[in-house]
Write a protein that holds these residues in place. Structure first.
Motif, PDB file in Angstrom:
ATOM      1  N   ALA A  57       0.828  -1.206   0.000  1.00 21.41           N
ATOM      2  CA  ALA A  57       0.000   0.000   0.000  1.00 21.41           C
ATOM      3  C   ALA A  57       0.861   1.254   0.000  1.00 21.41           C
ATOM      4  CB  ALA A  57      -0.936  -0.001   1.211  1.00 21.41           C
ATOM      5  N   GLU A  58       1.980   1.217   0.725  1.00 19.88           N
ATOM      6  CA  GLU A  58       2.877   2.381   0.765  1.00 19.88           C
ATOM      7  C   GLU A  58       3.582   2.565  -0.569  1.00 19.88           C
ATOM      8  OE1 GLU A  58       5.315   1.531   4.092  1.00 19.88           O
ATOM      9  OE2 GLU A  58       3.795   2.104   5.582  1.00 19.88           O
ATOM     10  N   ILE A  59       3.945   1.454  -1.236  1.00 21.06           N
ATOM     11  CA  ILE A  59       4.538   1.557  -2.574  1.00 21.06           C
ATOM     12  C   ILE A  59       3.531   2.178  -3.534  1.00 21.06           C
ATOM     13  CG2 ILE A  59       5.358   0.220  -4.550  1.00 21.06           C
ATOM     14  CD1 ILE A  59       6.613  -1.744  -2.571  1.00 21.06           C
ATOM     15  N   SER A  60       2.284   1.728  -3.443  1.00 18.96           N
ATOM     16  CA  SER A  60       1.238   2.292  -4.300  1.00 18.96           C
ATOM     17  C   SER A  60       1.051   3.778  -4.019  1.00 18.96           C
ATOM     18  CB  SER A  60      -0.082   1.548  -4.078  1.00 18.96           C
ATOM     19  OG  SER A  60       0.037   0.191  -4.451  1.00 18.96           O
ATOM     20  N   ARG A  61       1.120   4.153  -2.752  1.00 15.84           N
ATOM     21  CA  ARG A  61       0.987   5.570  -2.406  1.00 15.84           C
ATOM     22  C   ARG A  61       2.149   6.380  -2.966  1.00 15.84           C
ATOM     23  NH1 ARG A  61       2.253   6.931   3.567  1.00 15.84           N
ATOM     24  NH2 ARG A  61       4.252   6.263   2.687  1.00 15.84           N
ATOM     25  N   ASP A  62       3.378   5.854  -2.844  1.00 16.83           N
ATOM     26  CA  ASP A  62       4.549   6.569  -3.370  1.00 16.83           C
ATOM     27  C   ASP A  62       4.443   6.720  -4.882  1.00 16.83           C
ATOM     28  OD1 ASP A  62       5.495   6.681  -0.808  1.00 16.83           O
ATOM     29  OD2 ASP A  62       6.875   4.995  -1.023  1.00 16.83           O
ATOM     30  N   ASN A  63       4.005   5.661  -5.563  1.00 20.15           N
ATOM     31  CA  ASN A  63       3.838   5.734  -7.027  1.00 20.15           C
ATOM     32  C   ASN A  63       2.762   6.756  -7.395  1.00 20.15           C
ATOM     33  OD1 ASN A  63       5.782   3.771  -7.404  1.00 20.15           O
ATOM     34  ND2 ASN A  63       4.320   2.092  -7.528  1.00 20.15           N
ATOM     35  N   ALA A  64       1.687   6.770  -6.611  1.00 19.72           N
ATOM     36  CA  ALA A  64       0.608   7.722  -6.885  1.00 19.72           C
ATOM     37  C   ALA A  64       1.081   9.156  -6.667  1.00 19.72           C
ATOM     38  CB  ALA A  64      -0.596   7.417  -5.998  1.00 19.72           C
ATOM     39  N   ASN A  65       1.876   9.373  -5.627  1.00 20.69           N
ATOM     40  CA  ASN A  65       2.411  10.718  -5.375  1.00 20.69           C
ATOM     41  C   ASN A  65       3.349  11.158  -6.495  1.00 20.69           C
ATOM     42  OD1 ASN A  65       1.219  11.627  -2.940  1.00 20.69           O
ATOM     43  ND2 ASN A  65       2.502  10.221  -1.768  1.00 20.69           N
ATOM     44  N   GLU A  66       4.161  10.231  -7.018  1.00 24.19           N
ATOM     45  CA  GLU A  66       5.064  10.570  -8.116  1.00 24.19           C
ATOM     46  C   GLU A  66       4.257  10.898  -9.374  1.00 24.19           C
ATOM     47  OE1 GLU A  66       8.540  11.236 -10.330  1.00 24.19           O
ATOM     48  OE2 GLU A  66       8.059  11.261  -8.197  1.00 24.19           O
ATOM     49  N   SER A  67       3.216  10.122  -9.629  1.00 18.43           N
ATOM     50  CA  SER A  67       2.364  10.404 -10.783  1.00 18.43           C
ATOM     51  C   SER A  67       1.696  11.766 -10.636  1.00 18.43           C
ATOM     52  CB  SER A  67       1.291   9.318 -10.936  1.00 18.43           C
ATOM     53  OG  SER A  67       1.885   8.068 -11.215  1.00 18.43           O
ATOM     54  N   LEU A  68       1.282  12.095  -9.423  1.00 17.30           N
ATOM     55  CA  LEU A  68       0.668  13.404  -9.175  1.00 17.30           C
ATOM     56  C   LEU A  68       1.678  14.519  -9.401  1.00 17.30           C
ATOM     57  CD1 LEU A  68      -1.691  15.141  -8.240  1.00 17.30           C
ATOM     58  CD2 LEU A  68      -0.955  14.732  -5.869  1.00 17.30           C
ATOM     59  N   ARG A  69       2.936  14.307  -8.965  1.00 14.85           N
ATOM     60  CA  ARG A  69       3.970  15.331  -9.162  1.00 14.85           C
ATOM     61  C   ARG A  69       4.192  15.577 -10.656  1.00 14.85           C
ATOM     62  NH1 ARG A  69       9.044  15.928 -10.490  1.00 14.85           N
ATOM     63  NH2 ARG A  69       9.291  13.699 -10.913  1.00 14.85           N
ATOM     64  N   LEU A  70       4.295  14.499 -11.435  1.00 18.15           N
ATOM     65  CA  LEU A  70       4.495  14.641 -12.878  1.00 18.15           C
ATOM     66  C   LEU A  70       3.296  15.304 -13.533  1.00 18.15           C
ATOM     67  CD1 LEU A  70       6.120  11.167 -13.681  1.00 18.15           C
ATOM     68  CD2 LEU A  70       7.268  13.387 -13.497  1.00 18.15           C
ATOM     69  N   ALA A  71       2.097  14.936 -13.092  1.00 21.71           N
ATOM     70  CA  ALA A  71       0.883  15.524 -13.666  1.00 21.71           C
ATOM     71  C   ALA A  71       0.822  17.026 -13.385  1.00 21.71           C
ATOM     72  CB  ALA A  71      -0.355  14.828 -13.103  1.00 21.71           C
ATOM     73  N   LYS A  72       1.220  17.424 -12.187  1.00 18.63           N
ATOM     74  CA  LYS A  72       1.218  18.854 -11.859  1.00 18.63           C
ATOM     75  C   LYS A  72       2.273  19.602 -12.663  1.00 18.63           C
ATOM     76  CE  LYS A  72      -0.778  18.713  -7.226  1.00 18.63           C
ATOM     77  NZ  LYS A  72      -0.582  19.007  -5.776  1.00 18.63           N
ATOM     78  N   ALA A  73       3.424  18.954 -12.910  1.00 17.20           N
ATOM     79  CA  ALA A  73       4.456  19.583 -13.738  1.00 17.20           C
ATOM     80  C   ALA A  73       3.942  19.783 -15.163  1.00 17.20           C
ATOM     81  CB  ALA A  73       5.721  18.726 -13.747  1.00 17.20           C
ATOM     82  N   GLN A  74       3.251  18.777 -15.705  1.00 12.13           N
ATOM     83  CA  GLN A  74       2.664  18.902 -17.041  1.00 12.13           C
ATOM     84  C   GLN A  74       1.578  19.974 -17.057  1.00 12.13           C
ATOM     85  OE1 GLN A  74       1.400  14.900 -17.847  1.00 12.13           O
ATOM     86  NE2 GLN A  74       3.435  14.205 -18.468  1.00 12.13           N
ATOM     87  N   GLN A  75       0.846  20.072 -15.974  1.00 12.33           N
ATOM     88  CA  GLN A  75      -0.186  21.098 -15.879  1.00 12.33           C
ATOM     89  C   GLN A  75       0.445  22.495 -15.904  1.00 12.33           C
ATOM     90  OE1 GLN A  75      -2.039  21.757 -12.001  1.00 12.33           O
ATOM     91  NE2 GLN A  75      -4.055  21.634 -12.977  1.00 12.33           N
ATOM     92  N   THR A  76       1.529  22.674 -15.157  1.00  6.13           N
ATOM     93  CA  THR A  76       2.223  23.963 -15.144  1.00  6.13           C
ATOM     94  C   THR A  76       2.760  24.304 -16.524  1.00  6.13           C
ATOM     95  OG1 THR A  76       2.849  23.651 -12.823  1.00  6.13           O
ATOM     96  CG2 THR A  76       4.123  25.251 -14.098  1.00  6.13           C
ATOM     97  N   GLU A  77       3.341  23.309 -17.212  1.00  7.11           N
ATOM     98  CA  GLU A  77       3.853  23.525 -18.562  1.00  7.11           C
ATOM     99  C   GLU A  77       2.723  23.878 -19.530  1.00  7.11           C
ATOM    100  OE1 GLU A  77       6.394  21.096 -22.008  1.00  7.11           O
ATOM    101  OE2 GLU A  77       6.167  20.285 -19.992  1.00  7.11           O
ATOM    102  N   ALA A  78       1.589  23.192 -19.395  1.00  7.62           N
ATOM    103  CA  ALA A  78       0.443  23.470 -20.270  1.00  7.62           C
ATOM    104  C   ALA A  78      -0.102  24.869 -20.022  1.00  7.62           C
ATOM    105  CB  ALA A  78      -0.650  22.425 -20.047  1.00  7.62           C
TER     106      ALA A  78
END
Length: 289
Positions: free
Chosen positions: A38-59
């Motif tokens: 569950a913690e691995i899944s949470r870490d992966n989800a947080n990383e995906s959220l970080r990348l998504a926010k970076a793409q959002q800022t770029e967009a």
């Protein structure tokens, strides 16, 4: 009253945080099952959220740039319209001067003859006026026919594409945030918390056992004690919820109140189960008669 605390999911118990006899508060952590995945899944989800926010800022930045470019094209078009109008007015003025020079030349020929000095002077003026008029008209047509529509369409297409890209980025951020929330909920589900304020009366499981929703891991007794009595059919209608009671145990009297009265009688004793709540007393034990 006893609260049989069970996990919301199944897993190996990796920690128990309380001991029998320990006082606990509502929502206090009692035990935890293995949360590595569950913690691995949470870490992966947080990383995906970080990348998504970076793409959002770029967009968002791309949209600002494309909108600025579109505004610049529109301003250029507006400035061109001003120049076109200025050149149209100038062309008309030059053509008017040329027409007047033609009239003056014709008059000089009539008055002085075609070979006269006056006619020659008027012809020079006419020639110059026609040249200037032709040049002004050519400049006007060139400016008027300059194509801006394609540049505007291209700029608008870039704005539309940037908006679509930003919408997709926003959607991905929402999806990633939902995944993070779900991962955190999964981790929280792996933590067993007390549903009441009370005292731990039994540890049913130990570290290494399997925790599940089907069996309690920890049993917590509430600080409020409850006595169960069987009320006869003749008396049950006289007893109501919240009714004040006095309980005598070994000549000691305790104040209490009726919690509830069963609607159906016990099949064996034919009495109606009534629960009466009273404040805990350290000298009393659960299960006493």
């Amino acid at each position: 009253d006893l609260n049989q605390a069970t996990f919301a999911t199944i897993g190996t118990i990796e920690a128990i945080y309380v001991k029998e006899g320990e006082t606990v508060k509502k929502d206090q952590a009692l035990a935890k099952i293995d949360s590595e995945q569950a913690e691995i899944s949470r870490d992966n989800a947080n990383e995906s959220l970080r990348l998504a926010k970076a793409q959002q800022t770029e967009a968002q930045a791309d949209l600002r740039v494309s909108e600025a470019e579109y505004d610049a094209v529109i301003k250029d078009r507006e400035a061109q319209d001003v120049v076109i109008e200025e050149k149209r007015v100038l062309a008309e003025a030059k053509r008017t001067e040329a027409d007047q020079a033609q009239v003056d030349y014709n008059q000089a020929v009539l008055d002085h003859g075609e070979d006269s000095v006056e006619a020659a002077t008027a012809l020079t003026v006419l020639t110059q006026a026609n040249t200037e008029a032709a040049q002004a008209e050519a400049d006007y047509r060139l400016e008027r026919d300059t194509e801006f529509s394609s540049e505007i369409e291209i700029a608008q297409a870039r704005v539309d594409a940037a908006k679509a890209n930003l919408e997709a980025a926003n959607s991905q951020v929402n999806i990633s945030q939902n995944n993070v929330d779900a991962a955190n909920e999964n981790i929280e589900a792996n933590i067993l918390r007390s549903a009441i304020n009370g005292t731990v009366v039994k540890l049913v499981s130990k570290v290494g056992d399997i925790g599940s929703p089907l069996a309690p891991t920890v049993i917590v007794a509430s600080h409020e004690m409850v006595v169960h009595i069987g009320v006869s059919q003749g008396s049950v209608n006289d007893i109501k919820a919240n009714q004040k009671t006095f309980i005598t145990i070994d000549e000691d009297e305790y104040d209490g109140s009726v919690l509830d009265v069963a609607k159906l009688p016990d099949t064996n004793s034919r009495t109606y189960l009534t629960r009466i709540q009273f404040k805990n007393n350290s000298q009393l034990n659960i299960g006493e008669t």
